[in-house]
Design a protein around this motif. Structure first.
Motif, PDB file in Angstrom:
ATOM      1  N   TRP A  54      33.101   1.427 153.220  1.00 51.12           N
ATOM      2  CA  TRP A  54      33.344   1.140 154.632  1.00 51.12           C
ATOM      3  C   TRP A  54      33.751  -0.324 154.811  1.00 51.12           C
ATOM      4  CZ3 TRP A  54      34.074   4.663 158.179  1.00 51.12           C
ATOM      5  CH2 TRP A  54      33.486   5.922 158.017  1.00 51.12           C
ATOM      6  N   PHE A  55      34.709  -0.531 155.716  1.00 44.39           N
ATOM      7  CA  PHE A  55      35.114  -1.869 156.140  1.00 44.39           C
ATOM      8  C   PHE A  55      34.904  -1.967 157.648  1.00 44.39           C
ATOM      9  CE2 PHE A  55      37.464  -1.193 152.238  1.00 44.39           C
ATOM     10  CZ  PHE A  55      37.500  -2.433 151.623  1.00 44.39           C
ATOM     11  N   GLN A  56      34.464  -3.142 158.099  1.00 43.83           N
ATOM     12  CA  GLN A  56      34.221  -3.357 159.522  1.00 43.83           C
ATOM     13  C   GLN A  56      35.167  -4.412 160.063  1.00 43.83           C
ATOM     14  OE1 GLN A  56      30.145  -4.180 160.579  1.00 43.83           O
ATOM     15  NE2 GLN A  56      30.679  -5.007 162.588  1.00 43.83           N
ATOM     16  N   ALA A  57      35.771  -4.138 161.206  1.00 45.06           N
ATOM     17  CA  ALA A  57      36.614  -5.137 161.862  1.00 45.06           C
ATOM     18  C   ALA A  57      35.742  -6.324 162.266  1.00 45.06           C
ATOM     19  CB  ALA A  57      37.296  -4.555 163.090  1.00 45.06           C
ATOM     20  N   PRO A  58      36.207  -7.559 162.020  1.00 49.04           N
ATOM     21  CA  PRO A  58      35.376  -8.734 162.312  1.00 49.04           C
ATOM     22  C   PRO A  58      35.298  -9.101 163.793  1.00 49.04           C
ATOM     23  CG  PRO A  58      37.492  -9.429 161.453  1.00 49.04           C
ATOM     24  CD  PRO A  58      37.472  -7.931 161.372  1.00 49.04           C
ATOM     25  N   VAL A  59      35.985  -8.355 164.636  1.00 54.18           N
ATOM     26  CA  VAL A  59      35.938  -8.629 166.073  1.00 54.18           C
ATOM     27  C   VAL A  59      35.356  -7.406 166.794  1.00 54.18           C
ATOM     28  CG1 VAL A  59      37.881 -10.207 166.025  1.00 54.18           C
ATOM     29  CG2 VAL A  59      38.303  -7.790 166.452  1.00 54.18           C
ATOM     30  N   MET A  60      34.603  -7.650 167.842  1.00 54.62           N
ATOM     31  CA  MET A  60      34.096  -6.589 168.697  1.00 54.62           C
ATOM     32  C   MET A  60      34.958  -6.551 169.953  1.00 54.62           C
ATOM     33  SD  MET A  60      30.336  -6.075 170.464  1.00 54.62           S
ATOM     34  CE  MET A  60      29.483  -5.761 168.923  1.00 54.62           C
ATOM     35  N   LEU A  61      35.593  -5.428 170.202  1.00 57.01           N
ATOM     36  CA  LEU A  61      36.440  -5.296 171.387  1.00 57.01           C
ATOM     37  C   LEU A  61      35.588  -5.261 172.634  1.00 57.01           C
ATOM     38  CD1 LEU A  61      38.979  -2.629 170.068  1.00 57.01           C
ATOM     39  CD2 LEU A  61      39.253  -5.109 170.121  1.00 57.01           C
ATOM     40  N   LYS A  62      35.975  -6.031 173.621  1.00 54.49           N
ATOM     41  CA  LYS A  62      35.221  -6.093 174.874  1.00 54.49           C
ATOM     42  C   LYS A  62      36.088  -5.562 176.006  1.00 54.49           C
ATOM     43  CE  LYS A  62      32.593 -10.125 173.328  1.00 54.49           C
ATOM     44  NZ  LYS A  62      32.283 -11.558 173.562  1.00 54.49           N
ATOM     45  N   GLY A  63      35.555  -4.571 176.708  1.00 55.48           N
ATOM     46  CA  GLY A  63      36.265  -4.019 177.839  1.00 55.48           C
ATOM     47  C   GLY A  63      36.092  -4.871 179.099  1.00 55.48           C
ATOM     48  N   PHE A  64      36.703  -4.440 180.164  1.00 59.89           N
ATOM     49  CA  PHE A  64      36.566  -5.146 181.447  1.00 59.89           C
ATOM     50  C   PHE A  64      36.839  -4.159 182.578  1.00 59.89           C
ATOM     51  CE2 PHE A  64      41.035  -5.116 180.740  1.00 59.89           C
ATOM     52  CZ  PHE A  64      41.628  -5.174 181.988  1.00 59.89           C
ATOM     53  N   HIS A  65      36.338  -4.497 183.752  1.00 66.40           N
ATOM     54  CA  HIS A  65      36.571  -3.658 184.950  1.00 66.40           C
ATOM     55  C   HIS A  65      37.550  -4.346 185.873  1.00 66.40           C
ATOM     56  CE1 HIS A  65      32.408  -1.555 184.401  1.00 66.40           C
ATOM     57  NE2 HIS A  65      33.357  -1.010 183.660  1.00 66.40           N
TER      58      HIS A  65
END
Length: 273
Positions: free
Chosen positions: A262-273
């Motif tokens: 497994w590889f993990q993307a180093p960024v966490m995507l953040k949503g918005f309203h």
């Protein structure tokens, strides 16, 4: 048992399907995918799913390219983030409405008091930039190695997410010498199956959550952006939609999946309203 597919989906049922219908393949010529009935294969008896889980098998009548697999991943990520209200509009519409301003326009904005609209626009541009970065690096990963599975994790952590969604590509035939199917037509079949499964209708409206991307690849693929997670285990909790893709026949070569990690993307995507 084969599941009949409807010929037409209403616009109300599929708010962002038009973006897939307009997609054009401009690179290597591909075989056009015939809109035939696809057989839904049996569930793997070794897989255990709770009553809230949803499994969507999609069978293509021929091979698909690695580029096509990458696009399936990116489009599924866009769709999940919109359906789970992490984006206020479908991704392509956001790109259209919130194009990045020119440097001159940004300078003018800096010298003016920020309004709520400008703040929202900045959040959108940041979210789009992060997603585009993930898409770009996914293209690189798919170019380096076969990617048998992808996880899209919402909320919580990579080990204990609130929700997680899986794209299983391991049943597709790798390294086929046959001409690949048309990717846009494959996307229409994929999303028609997801819409017919109605996987999102019973979920409660969620808060804004971080989104983590995990992908399997060969341990020696030379990937340097995604971070290797040698001991990662797929979560056992959290609502799960599993989409399994296959081309109607078993792979010619048996893959040594134990060499895939497994590889993990180093960024966490953040949503918005």
């Amino acid at each position: 048992m084969a599941a009949l597919e409807p010929e037409v989906l209403s616009a109300d049922a599929v708010p962002d399907l038009e973006w897939y219908e307009k997609a054009e393949e401009t690179h290597v010529p591909q075989i056009e995918l015939l809109e035939t009935t696809s057989a839904q294969g049996p569930l793997n008896p070794s897989e255990h799913f709770c009553s809230r889980d949803c499994m969507v098998p999609v069978v293509f009548p021929g091979p698909v390219s690695q580029e096509g697999c990458c696009r399936f991943t990116c489009e599924l990520l866009k769709h999940i983030m919109y359906q789970r209200q992490q984006l206020p509009l479908p991704y392509e519409q956001l790109k259209h409405f919130y194009r990045k301003p020119s440097p001159q326009a940004e300078e003018v904005v800096r010298n003016k008091p920020r309004t709520a609209t400008e703040t929202s626009s900045k959040k959108c541009q940041q979210a789009l930039a992060e997603m585009e970065s993930v898409f770009s690096h996914l293209e690189g990963l798919f170019a380096r190695t076969l990617v048998p599975r992808v996880l899209i994790l919402l909320g919580g952590s990579a080990l204990s997410p609130k929700e997680f969604y899986e794209l299983d590509l391991s049943r597709l035939v790798p390294d086929s010498r046959e001409q690949s199917l048309n990717t846009s037509a494959c996307l229409r079949r994929l999303f028609r199956a997801i819409f017919m499964a109605d996987a999102f209708s019973e979920l409660q409206a969620p808060p804004l959550m971080g989104t983590i991307i995990m992908a399997q690849g060969h341990r020696d693929c030379g990937e340097d952006w995604f971070r290797p997670k040698l001991n990662y285990r797929v979560p056992s909790r959290g609502h799960k939609l599993t989409v399994t893709l296959s081309c109607g026949r078993s792979p010619i070569h048996t893959m040594a999946w134990e060499d895939y990690i497994w590889f993990q993307a180093p960024v966490m995507l953040k949503g918005f309203h």
